[in-house]
Design an enzyme around this catalytic site. Sequence first.
Site, mmCIF file in Angstrom:
data_model
loop_
_atom_site.group_PDB
_atom_site.id
_atom_site.type_symbol
_atom_site.label_atom_id
_atom_site.label_comp_id
_atom_site.label_asym_id
_atom_site.label_seq_id
_atom_site.Cartn_x
_atom_site.Cartn_y
_atom_site.Cartn_z
ATOM 1 N N TRP A 3 -5.391 -0.494 -0.522
ATOM 2 C CA TRP A 3 -5.415 -0.127 -1.939
ATOM 3 C C TRP A 3 -4.281 0.831 -2.275
ATOM 4 O O TRP A 3 -3.716 0.789 -3.370
ATOM 5 C CB TRP A 3 -6.752 0.522 -2.284
ATOM 6 C CG TRP A 3 -6.890 0.927 -3.719
ATOM 7 C CD1 TRP A 3 -7.354 0.179 -4.754
ATOM 8 C CD2 TRP A 3 -6.545 2.213 -4.295
ATOM 9 N NE1 TRP A 3 -7.326 0.892 -5.926
ATOM 10 C CE2 TRP A 3 -6.836 2.145 -5.671
ATOM 11 C CE3 TRP A 3 -6.027 3.387 -3.772
ATOM 12 C CZ2 TRP A 3 -6.628 3.218 -6.528
ATOM 13 C CZ3 TRP A 3 -5.809 4.457 -4.627
ATOM 14 C CH2 TRP A 3 -6.109 4.374 -5.987
ATOM 15 N N HIS A 4 -3.924 1.687 -1.324
ATOM 16 C CA HIS A 4 -2.923 2.708 -1.596
ATOM 17 C C HIS A 4 -1.501 2.174 -1.591
ATOM 18 O O HIS A 4 -0.587 2.870 -2.053
ATOM 19 C CB HIS A 4 -3.051 3.850 -0.580
ATOM 20 C CG HIS A 4 -4.171 4.786 -0.879
ATOM 21 N ND1 HIS A 4 -5.471 4.542 -0.503
ATOM 22 C CD2 HIS A 4 -4.201 5.974 -1.543
ATOM 23 C CE1 HIS A 4 -6.244 5.529 -0.906
ATOM 24 N NE2 HIS A 4 -5.510 6.401 -1.552
ATOM 25 N N GLY A 5 -1.287 0.986 -1.097
ATOM 26 C CA GLY A 5 0.070 0.448 -1.145
ATOM 27 C C GLY A 5 0.252 -0.768 -0.266
ATOM 28 O O GLY A 5 -0.459 -0.947 0.726
#
Length: 475
Positions: free
Chosen positions: A324-326
Site C-alpha cells: 500500500w505504501h508504494g
Amino acid sequence: MVFSRLFFIFFFFVICIIAYASSGSIKQKNTILLIASLIFYAWGEPLYILLLLISSVINYLSALAIEHFRGKTLDSVFTFLAVAFNLLALGYYKYSGFIAENINALFSSDIIPVPDIDHMPIGISFFTFQTISYIIDCHWEEVHAEKSYPNFLMYLSLFPQLIAGPIVRYSTVSEEIQNRKICISDIRYGLNRFILGLSKKVILADNLYEIVKNIFGEAKNDFANVNNATFVGAWLGAIVYAMYIYFDFSGYSDMAIGMGRIFGFHFDENFNHPFICKDVTEFWQRWHISLSTFFRDYLLYVPIFGKRRKYGGLFLVWFCTGLWHGASWNFIIWGLYYGLFVFLEMKIGKKKMKSIPVALRHIYNKLVIIIGFGIFYFEDLGKLGTFLKTLFGFGGNGFISSIDKMSFVNNMFLIILAVVCTFPILDIFKKLSDKSYTAQVAISFSTTWVCAFLLLLCSLLLVNSTNQPFLYFRF
C-alpha cells in the site's frame, strides 16, 4: 494545494470558514464543503478529478444496488464488482508499471509495455480505501447506503482528509453528514489542533528531513551518499528519518482532524504517540491507526485457500500494508519485516512479553522500528543493502565522521525537541486542567497564546522556504 502553504492557510481555508459560517441549513453547508473540496482537488489534479467523480458515481450506485438486493445473489455480485473496480483503478495507476517492469526483468524481455503514467492521482490510496470500506460495510449491513449523491460525494471528497487521510469510514461521519452542530469549543479545539499539526510539519518535519538528506541524500537520487555513511551516521539518519515521518504524517492528520472539527466532523485519531510503545505490536496499534484497523477489519480474516488461516492472514495483511505504501520492493520487504516481528510476539504471547523487563522491551522495539524506517527510506535495493551493512558495522567507512559530529551539534536542539515532542506532553496539561477550574482557565489562556505564537513562527518560516510536500501525498 498543500495545507502547509500560506495561500491555503490565509486564503483558501479562511474563505471556506467564512462561507461555511455564512450559510444557513445543513444542506447549504454541505454544498459549500463539496464545492470547496472539488476546487481543492482540481487545483492540483484538474484531470484526475474525473477519476474521483467516476469512482463516486460507481460506488454510490453500487451501494444503492447492494441495499436494494439485500440478501440476494445480486447483493454479493454488486459488492464484488464495486470492490474489483476500486482495486483495479488503484492497481492500474499505482502498480501497473511496477508489475510490468518486474515481469519484463524476469523474462529479460519487453513482453509487457510499461504504462506511461507521469504521476498518480493524489490520495488515490486513501479515497479508494474509503470507498471499499463503504461498500463492504453496506454489504455487511453495518451502514445504510447514502441516498443523496451530493452528500456521498462530499463524504468521499471532503478536503481535510481527501489526499492523505486519515481513512474516514462512512459509519464515523454518517450522522454528522445529515445533522451536526458546532460550538465555540469545537472551533477553538479545531484551530489549535490545526496549528499544532502545522507546527509539527513546518518546524519539526521539514527541518528533520534536511538532516536526513545531508546524511543519506535524496531517497530517489542516483547521487545519494549512503555509500559514504559511517556507523553513527547511518543510525543518526535512520532515527531522524523515523521522527521525520512521524511528525510529517501525524502533523497532516492533526491538521485534518482540526479542520474536520471546525466543520462539525469528529474524525477518529490516526496516531497515539507510537514511540512510547513497549513492543512492535503496540507500535502498530498506535501508528496510522486508520490503515491498521482497515486491514484488520477487512483483510485479516479473509479465507485463504477456502479457510481462515490465522498466520496466513497475518502475513497477507503485512504484505498488503507494505505494498500500500508504494510500488517498490523495499516497501514489501518493510511490511513483511514488521509482520515477522508481530508474528514472533504472537508466538511468544502477551503474558511472556509482559514478563520481559520494560527497559529491554523498549530497547528491542526501538531498534526494530529504527531499522524498519531505514528499509522504508531506500527504494533502491542496492542502496538499502549498503545502508544495512553500514548499520551493523560492515560499511567500511568508520565509526563516526566530522560531518556526523557537525550535523548532530548543529541540530542538537532540534533533535532533542523532536524527541521530547514524541511523548504525550499535552496529555499532562489536560489532566491538570481537569483537576480545577483555575488550572483549566490558565491552560486555556496559555494555549491560545502559544498557538498564536506557533502560527506566527510557521508563517515566517514559510515565507521564504521551499516547501517540502507531505510524504504521504504520493500514497
